[in-house]
Every structure is written in C-alpha cells, then in structure tokens.
Design a protein around this motif. Structure first.
Motif, PDB file in Angstrom:
ATOM      1  N   SER A   1     -22.476   2.828  12.420  1.00 58.28           N
ATOM      2  CA  SER A   1     -21.848   2.237  13.493  1.00 58.28           C
ATOM      3  C   SER A   1     -22.864   1.698  14.603  1.00 58.28           C
ATOM      4  CB  SER A   1     -20.777   3.016  14.094  1.00 58.28           C
ATOM      5  OG  SER A   1     -21.471   4.095  14.787  1.00 58.28           O
ATOM      6  N   HIS A   2     -22.426   1.109  15.523  1.00 65.01           N
ATOM      7  CA  HIS A   2     -23.391   0.558  16.385  1.00 65.01           C
ATOM      8  C   HIS A   2     -24.298   1.634  17.152  1.00 65.01           C
ATOM      9  CE1 HIS A   2     -19.800   1.705  18.765  1.00 65.01           C
ATOM     10  NE2 HIS A   2     -20.518   1.603  19.928  1.00 65.01           N
ATOM     11  N   ASN A   3     -23.402   2.880  17.261  1.00 63.91           N
ATOM     12  CA  ASN A   3     -24.242   3.867  18.140  1.00 63.91           C
ATOM     13  C   ASN A   3     -25.138   4.712  17.104  1.00 63.91           C
ATOM     14  OD1 ASN A   3     -22.495   5.526  16.606  1.00 63.91           O
ATOM     15  ND2 ASN A   3     -21.256   6.164  18.157  1.00 63.91           N
ATOM     16  N   GLY A   4     -25.337   4.418  15.883  1.00 63.29           N
ATOM     17  CA  GLY A   4     -25.911   5.047  14.918  1.00 63.29           C
ATOM     18  C   GLY A   4     -25.402   6.066  14.062  1.00 63.29           C
ATOM     19  N   THR A   5     -24.257   6.391  14.230  1.00 59.29           N
ATOM     20  CA  THR A   5     -23.547   7.335  13.555  1.00 59.29           C
ATOM     21  C   THR A   5     -23.507   6.938  12.042  1.00 59.29           C
ATOM     22  OG1 THR A   5     -21.559   6.825  14.430  1.00 59.29           O
ATOM     23  CG2 THR A   5     -22.499   8.871  15.574  1.00 59.29           C
ATOM     24  N   VAL A   6     -23.458   7.650  11.146  1.00 63.81           N
ATOM     25  CA  VAL A   6     -23.239   7.160   9.517  1.00 63.81           C
ATOM     26  C   VAL A   6     -21.918   7.888   8.869  1.00 63.81           C
ATOM     27  CG1 VAL A   6     -24.210   7.246   7.204  1.00 63.81           C
ATOM     28  CG2 VAL A   6     -25.844   7.025   9.328  1.00 63.81           C
ATOM     29  N   TRP A   7     -21.243   6.965   8.396  1.00 68.59           N
ATOM     30  CA  TRP A   7     -19.858   7.290   7.927  1.00 68.59           C
ATOM     31  C   TRP A   7     -20.020   6.998   6.487  1.00 68.59           C
ATOM     32  CZ3 TRP A   7     -16.493   9.175  11.391  1.00 68.59           C
ATOM     33  CH2 TRP A   7     -16.631   9.097  12.756  1.00 68.59           C
ATOM     34  N   THR A   8     -18.899   7.696   5.595  1.00 66.66           N
ATOM     35  CA  THR A   8     -18.603   7.197   4.250  1.00 66.66           C
ATOM     36  C   THR A   8     -17.116   7.010   4.345  1.00 66.66           C
ATOM     37  OG1 THR A   8     -18.158   9.269   3.653  1.00 66.66           O
ATOM     38  CG2 THR A   8     -20.203   8.661   3.421  1.00 66.66           C
ATOM     39  N   ARG A   9     -16.931   5.918   3.327  1.00 62.37           N
ATOM     40  CA  ARG A   9     -15.671   5.695   3.126  1.00 62.37           C
ATOM     41  C   ARG A   9     -15.395   5.033   1.759  1.00 62.37           C
ATOM     42  NH1 ARG A   9     -11.006   3.281   6.586  1.00 62.37           N
ATOM     43  NH2 ARG A   9     -12.704   4.054   8.089  1.00 62.37           N
ATOM     44  N   PRO A  10     -14.463   5.556   0.995  1.00 58.60           N
ATOM     45  CA  PRO A  10     -14.154   5.403  -0.375  1.00 58.60           C
ATOM     46  C   PRO A  10     -14.313   3.610  -0.675  1.00 58.60           C
ATOM     47  CG  PRO A  10     -12.447   6.610   0.047  1.00 58.60           C
ATOM     48  CD  PRO A  10     -13.133   6.172   1.305  1.00 58.60           C
ATOM     49  N   LYS A  11     -15.043   3.107  -1.726  1.00 57.33           N
ATOM     50  CA  LYS A  11     -15.321   1.845  -1.931  1.00 57.33           C
ATOM     51  C   LYS A  11     -14.221   0.914  -2.049  1.00 57.33           C
ATOM     52  CE  LYS A  11     -18.137  -1.235  -4.758  1.00 57.33           C
ATOM     53  NZ  LYS A  11     -19.086  -1.381  -5.744  1.00 57.33           N
ATOM     54  N   ASP A  12     -13.192   1.388  -2.691  1.00 52.28           N
ATOM     55  CA  ASP A  12     -11.944   0.669  -2.996  1.00 52.28           C
ATOM     56  C   ASP A  12     -10.857   0.462  -1.402  1.00 52.28           C
ATOM     57  OD1 ASP A  12     -11.159   3.447  -3.056  1.00 52.28           O
ATOM     58  OD2 ASP A  12      -9.341   2.783  -4.149  1.00 52.28           O
ATOM     59  N   VAL A  13     -11.397   1.356  -0.579  1.00 49.24           N
ATOM     60  CA  VAL A  13     -10.845   1.375   0.684  1.00 49.24           C
ATOM     61  C   VAL A  13     -11.481   0.426   1.486  1.00 49.24           C
ATOM     62  CG1 VAL A  13     -10.078   2.607   2.839  1.00 49.24           C
ATOM     63  CG2 VAL A  13      -9.477   3.611   0.689  1.00 49.24           C
ATOM     64  N   PHE A  14     -12.952   0.639   1.605  1.00 49.24           N
ATOM     65  CA  PHE A  14     -13.706  -0.198   2.280  1.00 49.24           C
ATOM     66  C   PHE A  14     -13.329  -1.876   2.055  1.00 49.24           C
ATOM     67  CE2 PHE A  14     -17.586  -2.443   3.462  1.00 49.24           C
ATOM     68  CZ  PHE A  14     -18.098  -1.728   4.936  1.00 49.24           C
ATOM     69  N   PHE A  15     -13.360  -2.104   0.958  1.00 49.86           N
ATOM     70  CA  PHE A  15     -13.084  -3.579   0.613  1.00 49.86           C
ATOM     71  C   PHE A  15     -11.507  -3.848   0.434  1.00 49.86           C
ATOM     72  CE2 PHE A  15     -17.420  -2.808  -0.994  1.00 49.86           C
ATOM     73  CZ  PHE A  15     -18.080  -3.674  -0.417  1.00 49.86           C
ATOM     74  N   GLU A  16     -10.656  -2.993   1.026  1.00 57.07           N
ATOM     75  CA  GLU A  16      -9.227  -3.050   0.999  1.00 57.07           C
ATOM     76  C   GLU A  16      -8.862  -4.579   1.584  1.00 57.07           C
ATOM     77  OE1 GLU A  16      -5.427  -0.538   1.047  1.00 57.07           O
ATOM     78  OE2 GLU A  16      -7.012  -0.003   2.201  1.00 57.07           O
ATOM     79  N   ILE A  17      -7.859  -5.137   1.021  1.00 58.76           N
ATOM     80  CA  ILE A  17      -7.250  -6.162   2.089  1.00 58.76           C
ATOM     81  C   ILE A  17      -5.868  -5.470   2.465  1.00 58.76           C
ATOM     82  CG2 ILE A  17      -6.176  -8.551   1.849  1.00 58.76           C
ATOM     83  CD1 ILE A  17      -9.287  -8.700   1.091  1.00 58.76           C
ATOM     84  N   ILE A  18      -5.683  -5.563   3.832  1.00 59.89           N
ATOM     85  CA  ILE A  18      -4.552  -4.951   4.248  1.00 59.89           C
ATOM     86  C   ILE A  18      -3.675  -6.030   5.050  1.00 59.89           C
ATOM     87  CG2 ILE A  18      -5.725  -2.995   4.886  1.00 59.89           C
ATOM     88  CD1 ILE A  18      -6.110  -3.877   7.654  1.00 59.89           C
ATOM     89  N   GLU A  19      -2.533  -5.850   5.246  1.00 62.66           N
ATOM     90  CA  GLU A  19      -1.506  -6.856   6.122  1.00 62.66           C
ATOM     91  C   GLU A  19      -1.471  -6.347   7.391  1.00 62.66           C
ATOM     92  OE1 GLU A  19       2.937  -8.212   6.002  1.00 62.66           O
ATOM     93  OE2 GLU A  19       2.231  -7.501   3.786  1.00 62.66           O
ATOM     94  N   LEU A  20      -1.621  -7.256   8.304  1.00 66.86           N
ATOM     95  CA  LEU A  20      -1.774  -7.104   9.641  1.00 66.86           C
ATOM     96  C   LEU A  20      -1.100  -8.292  10.463  1.00 66.86           C
ATOM     97  CD1 LEU A  20      -3.212  -5.556  12.388  1.00 66.86           C
ATOM     98  CD2 LEU A  20      -4.947  -7.160  11.994  1.00 66.86           C
ATOM     99  N   ASN A  21       0.265  -7.981  10.657  1.00 68.68           N
ATOM    100  CA  ASN A  21       1.190  -9.037  11.515  1.00 68.68           C
ATOM    101  C   ASN A  21       1.484 -10.073  10.545  1.00 68.68           C
ATOM    102  OD1 ASN A  21       0.986  -7.586  14.162  1.00 68.68           O
ATOM    103  ND2 ASN A  21      -0.858  -8.685  14.635  1.00 68.68           N
ATOM    104  N   GLY A  22       1.531  -9.920   9.265  1.00 66.31           N
ATOM    105  CA  GLY A  22       2.052 -10.625   8.190  1.00 66.31           C
ATOM    106  C   GLY A  22       1.010 -11.468   7.670  1.00 66.31           C
ATOM    107  N   VAL A  23      -0.365 -11.235   7.996  1.00 69.37           N
ATOM    108  CA  VAL A  23      -1.789 -11.887   7.549  1.00 69.37           C
ATOM    109  C   VAL A  23      -2.431 -10.935   6.793  1.00 69.37           C
ATOM    110  CG1 VAL A  23      -3.522 -13.314   7.872  1.00 69.37           C
ATOM    111  CG2 VAL A  23      -1.360 -13.423   9.381  1.00 69.37           C
ATOM    112  N   HIS A  24      -2.870 -11.372   5.333  1.00 69.17           N
ATOM    113  CA  HIS A  24      -3.605 -10.458   4.844  1.00 69.17           C
ATOM    114  C   HIS A  24      -5.078 -10.551   5.309  1.00 69.17           C
ATOM    115  CE1 HIS A  24      -0.267 -10.606   2.245  1.00 69.17           C
ATOM    116  NE2 HIS A  24      -0.481  -9.263   1.959  1.00 69.17           N
ATOM    117  N   VAL A  25      -5.924  -9.631   5.547  1.00 70.76           N
ATOM    118  CA  VAL A  25      -7.218  -9.568   6.083  1.00 70.76           C
ATOM    119  C   VAL A  25      -7.986  -8.441   5.430  1.00 70.76           C
ATOM    120  CG1 VAL A  25      -6.564 -10.478   8.189  1.00 70.76           C
ATOM    121  CG2 VAL A  25      -6.676  -8.232   8.059  1.00 70.76           C
TER     122      VAL A  25
END
Length: 65
Positions: A32-56
């Motif tokens: 992140s911008h403050n230097g902390t390091v995170w992990t996230r499952p690859k399929d979740v990181f690249f997931e397409i989600i629906e936000l207010n009816g739009v896929h992003v």
C-alpha cells in the motif's frame, strides 16, 4: 513495477505472486501507499465485481508512463 487502483480508490504496488503455504493456493503480494504489505488470493485480486450495476475489476491496472 505494476500499480493497481482498488475500486474504492487506493493505489497499490504489485510485489509478487506467491503460494500460500497452508493450502498451496496462489496469492498476490502487494504494497500500500504507506508501505504495509498485504496478500490476497489471486482469484479475488483479479475478480470482477458489480458496483451499482456496473462490472468493475476489484484492482484495475494503472498504466505507468
């Protein structure tokens, strides 16, 4: 160095792809911008989600000039 913008606005730097030791699943390691390091499952990181009816994408790549 590849950077990504989270759908809520944060900017993150891709560190590497790795394997989760507990179950051998692929994960994305990112900073992140403050230097902390995170992990996230690859399929979740690249997931397409629906936000207010739009896929992003959850994390969209940012073009570096």
């Amino acid at each position: 160095m590849q950077k990504f913008r989270h759908y809520k606005g944060g900017i993150y730097e891709l560190v590497c792809e790795a394997t989760q030791e507990s179950d051998l699943s692929p994960v994305i390691v990112y900073r992140s911008h403050n230097g902390t390091v995170w992990t996230r499952p690859k399929d979740v990181f690249f997931e397409i989600i629906e936000l207010n009816g739009v896929h992003v994408p959850r994390f969209a790549p940012i073009e570096i000039e």
